[in-house]
Motif scaffolding. Structure first.
Motif, PDB file in Angstrom:
ATOM      1  N   GLU A 175       0.822  -1.214   0.000  1.00 26.19           N
ATOM      2  CA  GLU A 175       0.000   0.000   0.000  1.00 26.19           C
ATOM      3  C   GLU A 175       0.855   1.263   0.000  1.00 26.19           C
ATOM      4  O   GLU A 175       0.373   2.337  -0.379  1.00 26.19           O
ATOM      5  CB  GLU A 175      -0.957   0.001   1.195  1.00 26.19           C
ATOM      6  CG  GLU A 175      -0.298   0.043   2.573  1.00 26.19           C
ATOM      7  CD  GLU A 175       0.084  -1.339   3.084  1.00 26.19           C
ATOM      8  OE1 GLU A 175       0.487  -1.439   4.261  1.00 26.19           O
ATOM      9  OE2 GLU A 175      -0.037  -2.315   2.314  1.00 26.19           O
ATOM     10  N   HIS A 176       2.110   1.143   0.393  1.00 22.19           N
ATOM     11  CA  HIS A 176       2.997   2.302   0.383  1.00 22.19           C
ATOM     12  C   HIS A 176       3.224   2.834  -1.030  1.00 22.19           C
ATOM     13  O   HIS A 176       3.506   4.015  -1.206  1.00 22.19           O
ATOM     14  CB  HIS A 176       4.342   1.952   1.022  1.00 22.19           C
ATOM     15  CG  HIS A 176       4.259   1.734   2.493  1.00 22.19           C
ATOM     16  ND1 HIS A 176       5.323   1.285   3.257  1.00 22.19           N
ATOM     17  CD2 HIS A 176       3.221   1.888   3.371  1.00 22.19           C
ATOM     18  CE1 HIS A 176       4.952   1.179   4.519  1.00 22.19           C
ATOM     19  NE2 HIS A 176       3.676   1.525   4.613  1.00 22.19           N
ATOM     20  N   ILE A 177       3.119   1.956  -2.018  1.00 26.42           N
ATOM     21  CA  ILE A 177       3.233   2.443  -3.401  1.00 26.42           C
ATOM     22  C   ILE A 177       1.862   2.463  -4.088  1.00 26.42           C
ATOM     23  O   ILE A 177       1.634   3.263  -4.995  1.00 26.42           O
ATOM     24  CB  ILE A 177       4.226   1.607  -4.235  1.00 26.42           C
ATOM     25  CG1 ILE A 177       3.821   0.146  -4.283  1.00 26.42           C
ATOM     26  CG2 ILE A 177       5.631   1.751  -3.683  1.00 26.42           C
ATOM     27  CD1 ILE A 177       4.699  -0.697  -5.216  1.00 26.42           C
ATOM     28  N   ARG A 178       0.956   1.616  -3.640  1.00 24.51           N
ATOM     29  CA  ARG A 178      -0.357   1.565  -4.294  1.00 24.51           C
ATOM     30  C   ARG A 178      -1.188   2.813  -3.993  1.00 24.51           C
ATOM     31  O   ARG A 178      -1.820   3.380  -4.902  1.00 24.51           O
ATOM     32  CB  ARG A 178      -1.121   0.324  -3.833  1.00 24.51           C
ATOM     33  CG  ARG A 178      -2.498   0.171  -4.508  1.00 24.51           C
ATOM     34  CD  ARG A 178      -3.240  -1.016  -3.954  1.00 24.51           C
ATOM     35  NE  ARG A 178      -3.409  -0.879  -2.502  1.00 24.51           N
ATOM     36  CZ  ARG A 178      -3.424  -1.904  -1.652  1.00 24.51           C
ATOM     37  NH1 ARG A 178      -3.263  -3.135  -2.103  1.00 24.51           N
ATOM     38  NH2 ARG A 178      -3.576  -1.697  -0.358  1.00 24.51           N
ATOM     39  N   ASP A 179      -1.191   3.265  -2.758  1.00 27.08           N
ATOM     40  CA  ASP A 179      -2.045   4.397  -2.394  1.00 27.08           C
ATOM     41  C   ASP A 179      -1.688   5.672  -3.157  1.00 27.08           C
ATOM     42  O   ASP A 179      -2.588   6.348  -3.690  1.00 27.08           O
ATOM     43  CB  ASP A 179      -1.995   4.636  -0.878  1.00 27.08           C
ATOM     44  CG  ASP A 179      -2.664   3.504  -0.100  1.00 27.08           C
ATOM     45  OD1 ASP A 179      -3.332   2.668  -0.747  1.00 27.08           O
ATOM     46  OD2 ASP A 179      -2.488   3.448   1.135  1.00 27.08           O
ATOM     47  N   PRO A 180      -0.414   6.067  -3.239  1.00 26.05           N
ATOM     48  CA  PRO A 180      -0.094   7.271  -4.022  1.00 26.05           C
ATOM     49  C   PRO A 180      -0.467   7.134  -5.497  1.00 26.05           C
ATOM     50  O   PRO A 180      -0.914   8.109  -6.121  1.00 26.05           O
ATOM     51  CB  PRO A 180       1.423   7.412  -3.847  1.00 26.05           C
ATOM     52  CG  PRO A 180       1.738   6.689  -2.585  1.00 26.05           C
ATOM     53  CD  PRO A 180       0.772   5.544  -2.543  1.00 26.05           C
ATOM     54  N   ILE A 181      -0.292   5.936  -6.041  1.00 30.02           N
ATOM     55  CA  ILE A 181      -0.654   5.724  -7.448  1.00 30.02           C
ATOM     56  C   ILE A 181      -2.163   5.831  -7.624  1.00 30.02           C
ATOM     57  O   ILE A 181      -2.653   6.459  -8.570  1.00 30.02           O
ATOM     58  CB  ILE A 181      -0.128   4.357  -7.928  1.00 30.02           C
ATOM     59  CG1 ILE A 181       1.397   4.395  -8.029  1.00 30.02           C
ATOM     60  CG2 ILE A 181      -0.745   3.972  -9.273  1.00 30.02           C
ATOM     61  CD1 ILE A 181       2.037   3.053  -8.347  1.00 30.02           C
ATOM     62  N   ASP A 182      -2.913   5.227  -6.713  1.00 26.69           N
ATOM     63  CA  ASP A 182      -4.380   5.315  -6.790  1.00 26.69           C
ATOM     64  C   ASP A 182      -4.846   6.758  -6.686  1.00 26.69           C
ATOM     65  O   ASP A 182      -5.758   7.182  -7.418  1.00 26.69           O
ATOM     66  CB  ASP A 182      -5.014   4.489  -5.672  1.00 26.69           C
ATOM     67  CG  ASP A 182      -4.917   2.991  -5.928  1.00 26.69           C
ATOM     68  OD1 ASP A 182      -4.598   2.608  -7.068  1.00 26.69           O
ATOM     69  OD2 ASP A 182      -5.172   2.216  -4.982  1.00 26.69           O
ATOM     70  N   ARG A 183      -4.230   7.538  -5.778  1.00 27.48           N
ATOM     71  CA  ARG A 183      -4.644   8.946  -5.616  1.00 27.48           C
ATOM     72  C   ARG A 183      -4.372   9.735  -6.891  1.00 27.48           C
ATOM     73  O   ARG A 183      -5.194  10.542  -7.326  1.00 27.48           O
ATOM     74  CB  ARG A 183      -3.917   9.567  -4.415  1.00 27.48           C
ATOM     75  CG  ARG A 183      -4.486   9.172  -3.060  1.00 27.48           C
ATOM     76  CD  ARG A 183      -3.952  10.054  -1.946  1.00 27.48           C
ATOM     77  NE  ARG A 183      -2.524   9.840  -1.721  1.00 27.48           N
ATOM     78  CZ  ARG A 183      -2.030   8.937  -0.884  1.00 27.48           C
ATOM     79  NH1 ARG A 183      -2.853   8.151  -0.197  1.00 27.48           N
ATOM     80  NH2 ARG A 183      -0.723   8.807  -0.710  1.00 27.48           N
ATOM     81  N   TYR A 184      -3.206   9.500  -7.471  1.00 26.64           N
ATOM     82  CA  TYR A 184      -2.891  10.222  -8.704  1.00 26.64           C
ATOM     83  C   TYR A 184      -3.838   9.804  -9.831  1.00 26.64           C
ATOM     84  O   TYR A 184      -4.385  10.665 -10.545  1.00 26.64           O
ATOM     85  CB  TYR A 184      -1.447   9.965  -9.143  1.00 26.64           C
ATOM     86  CG  TYR A 184      -1.238  10.331 -10.590  1.00 26.64           C
ATOM     87  CD1 TYR A 184      -1.229  11.664 -10.997  1.00 26.64           C
ATOM     88  CD2 TYR A 184      -1.111   9.341 -11.571  1.00 26.64           C
ATOM     89  CE1 TYR A 184      -1.097  12.006 -12.337  1.00 26.64           C
ATOM     90  CE2 TYR A 184      -0.976   9.675 -12.909  1.00 26.64           C
ATOM     91  CZ  TYR A 184      -0.969  11.003 -13.287  1.00 26.64           C
ATOM     92  OH  TYR A 184      -0.846  11.351 -14.611  1.00 26.64           O
ATOM     93  N   ASN A 185      -4.053   8.516 -10.002  1.00 23.64           N
ATOM     94  CA  ASN A 185      -4.918   8.042 -11.089  1.00 23.64           C
ATOM     95  C   ASN A 185      -6.334   8.594 -10.960  1.00 23.64           C
ATOM     96  O   ASN A 185      -6.960   8.986 -11.952  1.00 23.64           O
ATOM     97  CB  ASN A 185      -4.955   6.509 -11.109  1.00 23.64           C
ATOM     98  CG  ASN A 185      -3.674   5.898 -11.647  1.00 23.64           C
ATOM     99  OD1 ASN A 185      -2.875   6.576 -12.293  1.00 23.64           O
ATOM    100  ND2 ASN A 185      -3.474   4.618 -11.380  1.00 23.64           N
ATOM    101  N   GLU A 186      -6.838   8.608  -9.732  1.00 28.04           N
ATOM    102  CA  GLU A 186      -8.183   9.142  -9.512  1.00 28.04           C
ATOM    103  C   GLU A 186      -8.230  10.634  -9.844  1.00 28.04           C
ATOM    104  O   GLU A 186      -9.165  11.116 -10.499  1.00 28.04           O
ATOM    105  CB  GLU A 186      -8.603   8.907  -8.067  1.00 28.04           C
ATOM    106  CG  GLU A 186     -10.022   9.368  -7.752  1.00 28.04           C
ATOM    107  CD  GLU A 186     -10.425   9.085  -6.314  1.00 28.04           C
ATOM    108  OE1 GLU A 186     -11.488   9.581  -5.892  1.00 28.04           O
ATOM    109  OE2 GLU A 186      -9.685   8.357  -5.623  1.00 28.04           O
ATOM    110  N   ALA A 187      -7.193  11.366  -9.434  1.00 23.09           N
ATOM    111  CA  ALA A 187      -7.171  12.807  -9.676  1.00 23.09           C
ATOM    112  C   ALA A 187      -7.075  13.132 -11.162  1.00 23.09           C
ATOM    113  O   ALA A 187      -7.807  13.978 -11.690  1.00 23.09           O
ATOM    114  CB  ALA A 187      -5.998  13.449  -8.923  1.00 23.09           C
ATOM    115  N   VAL A 188      -6.175  12.446 -11.871  1.00 24.77           N
ATOM    116  CA  VAL A 188      -5.995  12.764 -13.288  1.00 24.77           C
ATOM    117  C   VAL A 188      -7.203  12.319 -14.102  1.00 24.77           C
ATOM    118  O   VAL A 188      -7.568  12.973 -15.096  1.00 24.77           O
ATOM    119  CB  VAL A 188      -4.695  12.143 -13.825  1.00 24.77           C
ATOM    120  CG1 VAL A 188      -4.835  10.637 -14.067  1.00 24.77           C
ATOM    121  CG2 VAL A 188      -4.252  12.848 -15.107  1.00 24.77           C
TER     122      VAL A 188
END
Length: 379
Positions: A175-188
């Motif tokens: 989750e340390h790498i998944r959460d930031p990626i999910d946040r970015y993907n959702e935002a973009v």
């Protein structure tokens, strides 16, 4: 897609076939060389010509029916034998056939006897035919070996991937790498959707066109006539959803809304599917993510594209994703994420039992042996 049914036995079987084909062709070549290439070719050529004459004239030259055919046949057949080189292998077989044909009247049994006389020379045709056949088999075996080596390389790579994933720490905190990626993907995704809904088609497609300069931002290029539309038509100032709505209007109704109805119909309506499917997927980061180097490169390319429409908040989220690649444990977390995502239950069981490592070892060994055999056959 690697062939999961491919085994070391397949490579071993093809190796045996390749070596057998090589040996058979070498033996065929040696048989001819022991006599002499020119001699074998000359004898085979003479045999074929003699048999062809017998076949062509047998019906017309026998008996007393066609004297002209009889004379023509004797002239050609006896002339063929007279012109043969003295050192031609089995020349006596041709001479015996010629003696049999040198008669005032020919019968069917004379033709049969001539063919029997020539049987000794038939072997030279067989030598050449056998060499051709073994050459074709060797060529096919080489081709099949090259194709199998390619397939084996793919399967080995797949097994190596499984071994690598099998060594992953599946309990690692991905989750340390998944959460930031999910946040970015959702935002973009949200921001691009809003951008597509509110800004002009010309502006949206200019972002897509700009992305073509970046190999890791894989937007599908706009069709040529759609490019021309957004550059030339004043209607391209409208957002894409509005243009798609206009494209459904009848001609008379569209005249009230569009400045260039004809161009809108021929450009927008035709490419409705492309415009409807246009979304932020090429701007997102996959999960599990790519290697650290690839993710850094993609993030740098994405920043250049996002600068054209995205907010600083979304760009900051992307920079946070890029910073993940500097973590000391990035590769460990990425491998763990891949293991959780990519490994099936059956693969996990084969890894635990050691079956994957065994198959990999056997396939590598068979691959190397086949490659060596192919090198020998090519030599």
């Amino acid at each position: 897609m690697p062939d999961e049914t491919l085994t070391a036995a397949d490579a071993d079987t093809l190796r045996e076939r390749l070596l057998a084909a090589r040996d058979a062709h070498a033996a065929a070549e040696a048989d001819i060389e022991s006599i002499g290439e020119e001699s074998v070719v000359a004898a085979a050529d003479a045999y074929r010509k003699a048999i062809r004459l017998l076949d062509n004239y047998e019906e017309s030259a026998v008996g007393t029916g066609d004297f002209q055919a009889y004379v023509e046949f004797q002239d050609k057949f006896l002339g063929l034998v007279e012109e043969l080189p003295e050192e031609l292998p089995d020349r006596e077989a041709f001479e015996a056939a010629a003696d049999r044909m040198d008669r005032r009247r020919l019968r069917e049994r004379d033709f049969e006897g001539a063919r029997a006389d020539l049987e000794a020379a038939e072997s030279y045709v067989e030598y050449l035919d056998h060499r051709t056949e073994t050459k074709e088999e060797l060529t096919e075996a080489r081709r099949d070996a090259k194709l199998l080596l390619k397939d084996t390389d793919s399967r080995i790579s797949e097994l190596e991937r499984l071994v690598e994933l099998g060594e992953a720490d599946v309990d690692a905190p991905v989750e340390h790498i998944r959460d930031p990626i999910d946040r970015y993907n959702e935002a973009v995704s949200e921001e691009f959707q809003s951008f597509k809904q509110s800004e002009s088609a010309q502006e949206v497609l200019s972002v897509v066109e700009a992305a073509e300069w970046h190999s890791l931002v894989e937007f599908r290029s706009p069709p040529r006539d759609l490019r021309e539309f957004v550059r030339e038509s004043p209607d391209a100032d409208e957002p894409i959803p509005t243009l798609l709505e206009y494209a459904d209007y009848t001609g008379s109704k569209l005249d009230h809304y569009a400045e260039d109805p004809a161009m809108l119909q021929t450009s927008v309506a035709v490419h409705r599917t492309y415009l409807e499917r246009l979304d932020a997927d090429p701007l997102c980061v996959s999960f599990p993510p790519p290697s650290a180097e690839t993710l850094r490169r993609k993030a740098n390319e994405l920043v250049s594209v996002l600068d054209r429409f995205a907010s600083e908040t979304t760009i900051a989220a992307l920079r946070t994703v890029r910073e993940l690649t500097r973590r000391d444990d990035y590769d460990r977390l990425r491998t763990a994420a891949r293991a959780r995502t990519e490994l099936t239950d059956a693969e996990l069981e084969r890894l635990r039992s050691g079956a994957v490592e065994t198959e990999l070892h056997e396939l590598r060994e068979a691959h190397d042996k086949l490659a060596d055999a192919l090198s020998e056959a090519d030599g």
